[in-house]
Write an enzyme that holds these catalytic residues in place. Structure first.
Site, PDB file in Angstrom:
ATOM      1  N   HIS A 107     -27.312  19.725  12.336  1.00 37.38           N
ATOM      2  CA  HIS A 107     -27.956  18.908  11.295  1.00 37.38           C
ATOM      3  C   HIS A 107     -29.482  18.877  11.389  1.00 37.38           C
ATOM      4  CE1 HIS A 107     -24.049  17.894   9.969  1.00 37.38           C
ATOM      5  NE2 HIS A 107     -23.815  16.834  10.714  1.00 37.38           N
ATOM      6  N   HIS A 178     -24.733  13.333   3.972  1.00 35.34           N
ATOM      7  CA  HIS A 178     -23.725  13.023   4.992  1.00 35.34           C
ATOM      8  C   HIS A 178     -23.107  11.636   4.780  1.00 35.34           C
ATOM      9  CE1 HIS A 178     -21.852  13.067   8.973  1.00 35.34           C
ATOM     10  NE2 HIS A 178     -22.267  14.300   9.141  1.00 35.34           N
ATOM     11  N   GLU A 317     -19.056  16.984   3.004  1.00 35.58           N
ATOM     12  CA  GLU A 317     -20.386  17.585   3.067  1.00 35.58           C
ATOM     13  C   GLU A 317     -20.343  18.948   2.401  1.00 35.58           C
ATOM     14  OE1 GLU A 317     -21.462  17.290   7.422  1.00 35.58           O
ATOM     15  OE2 GLU A 317     -19.660  16.081   7.360  1.00 35.58           O
TER      16      GLU A 317
END
Ligand code: GLA
Length: 356
Positions: A107, A178, A317
């Site tokens: 991420h 997210h 996602e």
């Protein structure tokens, strides 16, 4: 209820930078978001009797988001999901990224886009907030100075997120949001009784608990990953299938069925039979990660006022596949100078029957 767009001071970063919370309201939906990480702090939508309830997990304060957020509601990038060993090669140059998930990069690194304060512009006419951020060359190890925009637009019953990026040096990019959803309401307990449809005949199996794809596009048929027909999430969540053991539940990328690379296709439909709330996710992306909140471990008190336990929310996602920079046969995540990265995802809310 008519459309409105308001904002308020939400908090202050440790360096004194102020953070705003924006509230975007349209018939059948009220969305709240921060210019810190683009975090969606609340998405309130009606159940089948018209009762509005926030269906995302989060916190009440900026301090909590800074200190202990498991990526609640945020923009993730520059590369959402994982890059193996935090390394990839472009034009013969090996880049080394910030490592923050075992040996891998997750991420966007230690201070990813989820932890940056973005500039915000409001667009009342379109009930939209446009966030911009210039990520400098080398940030978290990524090449190129990258200009990013993320626009949140609220229309009756729907939230649309448009992402763009341009670079001055060849780089990789993969952006998503997210948000953790619980259609029964934030803090309402487990999502195991939600039903989900995923429009995917294949998924990308992972090597082990490190969650790097093997590179295979495996059929979902006959596995716990088959959600082509809507199925209760809890139905197979305790399966001994090795992939379920590696993921501690669902934490995998599905390969969306699509006929071209650019149109919005239905990726997922989520339904909570108790409240009647339905959410559809459409996207221009080739993949979607279903993550069933496997690492929520009752260590955080959230905006529900209670603790979050495993499975109290799920993420959908939309994304390019994990580790694409090291998997040449996956759709490319390379962005060239002069080109524009564009991605769109829409979350649409409805109910399963007309209210009385
Ligand atoms: C993603 C990952 C998960 C986990 C969460 C954050 O969805 O795939 O493994 O890291 O983010 O907790």
């Amino acid at each position: 209820m008519t459309a409105s767009l308001t904002h308020r001071a939400y908090g202050t970063m440790p360096d004194g930078t102020p953070v705003q919370e924006f509230t975007l309201t349209q018939p059948g939906i009220e969305v709240k978001l921060l210019n810190y990480g683009g975090i969606l702090t609340s998405i309130a939508v009606p159940d089948r009797d018209g009762n509005m309830r926030n269906v995302t997990l989060g916190f009440d304060t900026l301090e909590d988001y800074i200190a202990k957020s498991p990526y609640f509601g945020c923009i993730t990038g520059r590369y959402a999901n994982r890059i193996a060993n935090g390394k990839f090669t472009l034009d013969g140059i090996e880049y080394t990224l910030a490592i923050n998930n075992g040996p891998n990069a997750l991420h966007g690194g230690i201070v990813g886009l989820d932890k940056r304060v973005w500039a915000a512009e409001t667009d009342e006419a379109n009930c939209a907030v446009r966030l911009t951020y210039l990520s400098p060359d080398g940030e978290e190890g990524y090449p190129g100075s990258v200009a990013l925009t993320v626009t949140y637009t609220v229309s009756p019953g729907a939230l649309r997120i448009d992402y763009t990026a341009t670079t001055d040096k060849r780089t990789v990019i993969n952006l998503t949001n997210h948000a953790y959803f619980n259609l029964a309401g934030n803090g309402a307990g487990s999502i195991e009784n939600h039903h989900i449809m995923l429009n995917a005949d294949r998924y990308t199996p992972i090597i082990d608990g490190g969650a790097i794809p093997t590179g295979e596009l495996a059929p979902v048929a006959g596995t716990p990953f088959d959600f082509r027909t809507s199925k209760r999430i809890g139905a197979d969540i305790r399966s001994s299938h090795p992939q379920m053991v590696y993921g501690r539940g669902y934490d995998h990328n599905w390969v969306l069925n699509r006929e071209d690379d650019t149109s919005l296709v239905l990726a997922a439909q989520l339904h909570d039979p108790t409240s009647g709330r339905v959410m559809e996710v459409t996207t221009t992306e080739p993949g979607i990660q279903l993550y069933t909140g496997n690492f929520l471990d009752a260590t955080r008190v959230g905006s529900s006022g209670g603790m979050y336990r495993q499975g109290d929310g799920l993420c959908l996602e939309t994304q390019h596949f994990p580790d694409s920079p090291n998997q040449p046969h996956f759709p490319s995540t390379v962005l060239n100078p002069g080109d524009e990265y564009r991605s769109t995802t829409v979350f649409s809310f409805s109910v399963d029957q007309e209210s009385a």
